[in-house]
Design a protein around this motif. Structure first.
Motif, PDB file in Angstrom:
ATOM      1  N   ALA A 282       0.822  -1.208   0.000  1.00 22.97           N
ATOM      2  CA  ALA A 282       0.000   0.000   0.000  1.00 22.97           C
ATOM      3  C   ALA A 282       0.861   1.265   0.000  1.00 22.97           C
ATOM      4  CB  ALA A 282      -0.936   0.004   1.211  1.00 22.97           C
ATOM      5  N   LEU A 283       1.972   1.239   0.750  1.00 19.17           N
ATOM      6  CA  LEU A 283       2.853   2.403   0.785  1.00 19.17           C
ATOM      7  C   LEU A 283       3.535   2.611  -0.568  1.00 19.17           C
ATOM      8  CD1 LEU A 283       4.105   4.703   2.371  1.00 19.17           C
ATOM      9  CD2 LEU A 283       5.877   3.117   3.164  1.00 19.17           C
ATOM     10  N   ARG A 284       3.977   1.521  -1.185  1.00 24.05           N
ATOM     11  CA  ARG A 284       4.589   1.631  -2.520  1.00 24.05           C
ATOM     12  C   ARG A 284       3.574   2.181  -3.528  1.00 24.05           C
ATOM     13  NH1 ARG A 284       9.120  -1.724  -3.810  1.00 24.05           N
ATOM     14  NH2 ARG A 284       8.672  -1.001  -5.927  1.00 24.05           N
ATOM     15  N   LEU A 285       2.333   1.728  -3.427  1.00 20.99           N
ATOM     16  CA  LEU A 285       1.278   2.210  -4.321  1.00 20.99           C
ATOM     17  C   LEU A 285       1.063   3.708  -4.134  1.00 20.99           C
ATOM     18  CD1 LEU A 285      -1.142   1.696  -6.279  1.00 20.99           C
ATOM     19  CD2 LEU A 285      -2.532   1.230  -4.241  1.00 20.99           C
ATOM     20  N   LEU A 286       1.015   4.146  -2.889  1.00 16.68           N
ATOM     21  CA  LEU A 286       0.820   5.572  -2.596  1.00 16.68           C
ATOM     22  C   LEU A 286       1.962   6.405  -3.167  1.00 16.68           C
ATOM     23  CD1 LEU A 286      -0.520   7.966  -1.135  1.00 16.68           C
ATOM     24  CD2 LEU A 286       0.731   7.285   0.928  1.00 16.68           C
ATOM     25  N   GLN A 287       3.185   5.955  -2.940  1.00 17.51           N
ATOM     26  CA  GLN A 287       4.347   6.717  -3.388  1.00 17.51           C
ATOM     27  C   GLN A 287       4.420   6.809  -4.913  1.00 17.51           C
ATOM     28  OE1 GLN A 287       7.265   4.330  -1.358  1.00 17.51           O
ATOM     29  NE2 GLN A 287       7.388   5.729   0.406  1.00 17.51           N
ATOM     30  N   ALA A 288       3.981   5.738  -5.579  1.00 18.79           N
ATOM     31  CA  ALA A 288       4.110   5.689  -7.035  1.00 18.79           C
ATOM     32  C   ALA A 288       2.957   6.377  -7.758  1.00 18.79           C
ATOM     33  CB  ALA A 288       4.208   4.235  -7.500  1.00 18.79           C
ATOM     34  N   THR A 289       1.766   6.378  -7.156  1.00 17.91           N
ATOM     35  CA  THR A 289       0.575   6.812  -7.891  1.00 17.91           C
ATOM     36  C   THR A 289      -0.255   7.875  -7.178  1.00 17.91           C
ATOM     37  OG1 THR A 289      -0.902   5.165  -6.882  1.00 17.91           O
ATOM     38  CG2 THR A 289       0.359   4.466  -8.822  1.00 17.91           C
ATOM     39  N   GLY A 290      -0.077   8.031  -5.862  1.00 16.93           N
ATOM     40  CA  GLY A 290      -0.960   8.918  -5.111  1.00 16.93           C
ATOM     41  C   GLY A 290      -2.268   8.272  -4.719  1.00 16.93           C
ATOM     42  N   ILE A 291      -2.446   7.002  -5.074  1.00 16.29           N
ATOM     43  CA  ILE A 291      -3.666   6.273  -4.713  1.00 16.29           C
ATOM     44  C   ILE A 291      -3.526   5.735  -3.292  1.00 16.29           C
ATOM     45  CG2 ILE A 291      -5.099   4.256  -5.219  1.00 16.29           C
ATOM     46  CD1 ILE A 291      -4.266   4.570  -8.159  1.00 16.29           C
ATOM     47  N   VAL A 292      -4.524   6.007  -2.463  1.00 15.71           N
ATOM     48  CA  VAL A 292      -4.491   5.572  -1.071  1.00 15.71           C
ATOM     49  C   VAL A 292      -5.400   4.374  -0.882  1.00 15.71           C
ATOM     50  CG1 VAL A 292      -4.874   6.242   1.330  1.00 15.71           C
ATOM     51  CG2 VAL A 292      -4.124   7.952  -0.335  1.00 15.71           C
ATOM     52  N   VAL A 293      -4.853   3.279  -0.377  1.00 16.61           N
ATOM     53  CA  VAL A 293      -5.639   2.128   0.054  1.00 16.61           C
ATOM     54  C   VAL A 293      -5.235   1.800   1.488  1.00 16.61           C
ATOM     55  CG1 VAL A 293      -5.792   1.210  -2.298  1.00 16.61           C
ATOM     56  CG2 VAL A 293      -3.980   0.398  -0.777  1.00 16.61           C
ATOM     57  N   VAL A 294      -6.081   1.058   2.174  1.00 17.14           N
ATOM     58  CA  VAL A 294      -5.782   0.681   3.557  1.00 17.14           C
ATOM     59  C   VAL A 294      -5.407  -0.800   3.600  1.00 17.14           C
ATOM     60  CG1 VAL A 294      -6.680   0.480   5.899  1.00 17.14           C
ATOM     61  CG2 VAL A 294      -7.323   2.430   4.494  1.00 17.14           C
ATOM     62  N   PRO A 295      -4.263  -1.153   4.183  1.00 16.86           N
ATOM     63  CA  PRO A 295      -3.845  -2.563   4.237  1.00 16.86           C
ATOM     64  C   PRO A 295      -4.854  -3.418   4.998  1.00 16.86           C
ATOM     65  CG  PRO A 295      -2.056  -1.087   4.872  1.00 16.86           C
ATOM     66  CD  PRO A 295      -3.284  -0.252   4.799  1.00 16.86           C
ATOM     67  N   GLY A 296      -5.008  -4.648   4.534  1.00 17.45           N
ATOM     68  CA  GLY A 296      -5.913  -5.568   5.199  1.00 17.45           C
ATOM     69  C   GLY A 296      -5.509  -5.869   6.626  1.00 17.45           C
ATOM     70  N   SER A 297      -4.211  -5.735   6.915  1.00 16.19           N
ATOM     71  CA  SER A 297      -3.736  -5.987   8.277  1.00 16.19           C
ATOM     72  C   SER A 297      -4.329  -4.991   9.267  1.00 16.19           C
ATOM     73  CB  SER A 297      -2.207  -5.932   8.324  1.00 16.19           C
ATOM     74  OG  SER A 297      -1.703  -4.786   7.655  1.00 16.19           O
ATOM     75  N   GLY A 298      -4.873  -3.885   8.772  1.00 11.53           N
ATOM     76  CA  GLY A 298      -5.526  -2.926   9.643  1.00 11.53           C
ATOM     77  C   GLY A 298      -6.931  -3.319  10.037  1.00 11.53           C
ATOM     78  N   PHE A 299      -7.474  -4.343   9.366  1.00 11.76           N
ATOM     79  CA  PHE A 299      -8.842  -4.779   9.632  1.00 11.76           C
ATOM     80  C   PHE A 299      -8.913  -6.182  10.224  1.00 11.76           C
ATOM     81  CE2 PHE A 299      -8.971  -1.787   6.107  1.00 11.76           C
ATOM     82  CZ  PHE A 299      -9.940  -0.896   6.520  1.00 11.76           C
ATOM     83  N   GLY A 300      -7.791  -6.889  10.219  1.00  8.74           N
ATOM     84  CA  GLY A 300      -7.793  -8.284  10.613  1.00  8.74           C
ATOM     85  C   GLY A 300      -8.090  -9.158   9.406  1.00  8.74           C
ATOM     86  N   GLN A 301      -7.362 -10.240   9.270  1.00 10.15           N
ATOM     87  CA  GLN A 301      -7.544 -11.148   8.136  1.00 10.15           C
ATOM     88  C   GLN A 301      -7.012 -12.517   8.517  1.00 10.15           C
ATOM     89  OE1 GLN A 301      -5.292  -9.276   4.945  1.00 10.15           O
ATOM     90  NE2 GLN A 301      -3.605  -8.824   6.312  1.00 10.15           N
ATOM     91  N   ALA A 302      -7.393 -13.528   7.766  1.00 10.02           N
ATOM     92  CA  ALA A 302      -6.943 -14.880   8.056  1.00 10.02           C
ATOM     93  C   ALA A 302      -5.417 -14.934   7.986  1.00 10.02           C
ATOM     94  CB  ALA A 302      -7.551 -15.868   7.065  1.00 10.02           C
ATOM     95  N   PRO A 303      -4.775 -15.666   8.899  1.00 14.70           N
ATOM     96  CA  PRO A 303      -3.314 -15.754   8.892  1.00 14.70           C
ATOM     97  C   PRO A 303      -2.787 -16.209   7.533  1.00 14.70           C
ATOM     98  CG  PRO A 303      -4.213 -16.735  10.896  1.00 14.70           C
ATOM     99  CD  PRO A 303      -5.387 -16.443  10.014  1.00 14.70           C
TER     100      PRO A 303
END
Length: 356
Positions: A282-303
């Motif tokens: 997500a950070l690489r995406l933001l730096q390259a494009t300006g597009i902001v997404v939120v990582p799934g690890s911020g919401f909880g996900q299956a291991p």
């Protein structure tokens, strides 16, 4: 307010979905309770199974935790799914599955916390929203049988007034003494500002057939929902067209929750950077494009799985450019970390532009 009412100590637990809107885990922690997760099944469209609920309740009780309530988000955040879809494996109709949830809460003595703030955001023609209160009443349950709290907000729905705060909860099934304490807690807080109160009133009482504004209201409402559906479909198809991303259909709410199947080299690079793999992406995406997404690890996900949440909220005419930028980044990212020597397939991922 409900967490404050329900949680007495760390021995009280609240059942919440994973992935989940982090407000729940944060509120539970703030009030000193225990977060009891239940996993939504990505393989069946982020479906909810009663067997999973029972498993998690039993496990919590074995640790001395008293499970007090079940949180259900329908349609879902962050997954964007219609929570009680017809399951691919079990073919359970939406209403029938909701009845099982109601029955489960009744049998286990749980308060049902129904987060129904996206009830207007339905993007599939053969689906219709049914509130948990409606389902419970259809089963013959009255206020004496099931404690149920329904939530609604002006920040969501087709209106999406994120900057104007207002909303309500309907509390049923609590005795008079408990209701009195809820009103006391409410009275301690300041009310919403005037615009928030007006918006809440308008949402609760929209124009009706025969009203002068009804036709123009319906044209605007249906236009917004149709546009959101087209945006969701465009993003979903774009994600599924790319190597290393799979995305369930967006059936409701304002989000998609694609899964990233990342090369091992990318996972290693993230670990070397001290970041979760999806946060690194997500950070690489933001730096390259300006597009902001939120990582799934911020919401909880299956291991062992990696996701990101994206909204479908950018203006419709901007979606093609967003998709183009995203595709260009993703293809370069996959090429950068492809392990050619091992002929590796990817292993293990929302356009976030406004909203909560």
């Amino acid at each position: 307010m409900m967490m404050q009412l329900l949680i007495r100590s760390e021995k009280d637990g609240i059942l919440c979905p994973l992935p989940q809107y982090p407000l729940y885990s944060a509120s539970i922690a703030l009030h000193g309770g225990s977060f009891v997760p239940y996993f939504l099944d990505e393989e069946i469209g982020w479906g909810l199974e009663v067997d999973e609920l029972k498993k998690q309740v039993d496990e919590a009780r074995s640790k001395g935790i008293t499970v007090r309530a079940l949180v259900v988000i329908n349609p879902g955040n962050p997954t964007g799914q219609w929570l009680f879809d017809t399951f691919y494996f079990h073919k359970v109709l939406a209403e029938e599955n909701q009845k099982k949830i109601v029955e489960f809460c009744k049998n286990e003595g749980l308060v049902l916390l129904a987060d129904e703030v996206y009830q207007e955001n339905i993007y599939v023609e053969d689906k219709q929203f049914h509130s948990f209160k409606k389902i419970a009443r259809s089963m013959g349950y009255t206020d004496d049988d099931l404690p149920l709290v329904s939530f609604q907000s002006v920040s969501k729905g087709y209106y999406g007034e994120c900057g104007k705060r207002g909303g309500y909860m309907e509390v049923t099934g609590f005795n008079a003494d408990v209701r009195e304490q809820i009103y006391k807690v409410a009275s301690v807080n300041l009310c919403s500002n005037i615009s928030g109160q007006i918006l809440s009133s308008l949402i609760m009482n929209p124009p009706k057939v025969g009203d002068e504004s009804y036709e123009s209201f319906m044209v605007e409402r249906d236009g917004i929902i149709s546009s959101l559906a087209r945006r969701a479909k465009a993003l979903e198809e774009a994600f599924n067209s790319l190597e290393g991303i799979t995305c369930n259909k967006a059936e409701g709410a304002m989000y998609l929750f694609p899964r990233l199947h990342l090369p091992q080299k990318a996972i290693g690079a993230a670990q070397a950077a001290g970041a979760a793999p999806d946060a690194y992406y997500a950070l690489r995406l933001l730096q390259a494009t300006g597009i902001v997404v939120v990582p799934g690890s911020g919401f909880g996900q299956a291991p062992g799985t990696y996701h990101f949440r994206c909204t479908i909220l950018p203006q419709e005419d901007k979606i093609p450019a967003i998709i183009s930028r995203f595709k260009e980044f993703h293809e370069k990212f996959m090429d950068e970390f492809r392990d050619v020597s091992r002929d590796e397939a990817p292993t293990g991922t929302t356009i976030e532009s406004g909203g909560d």
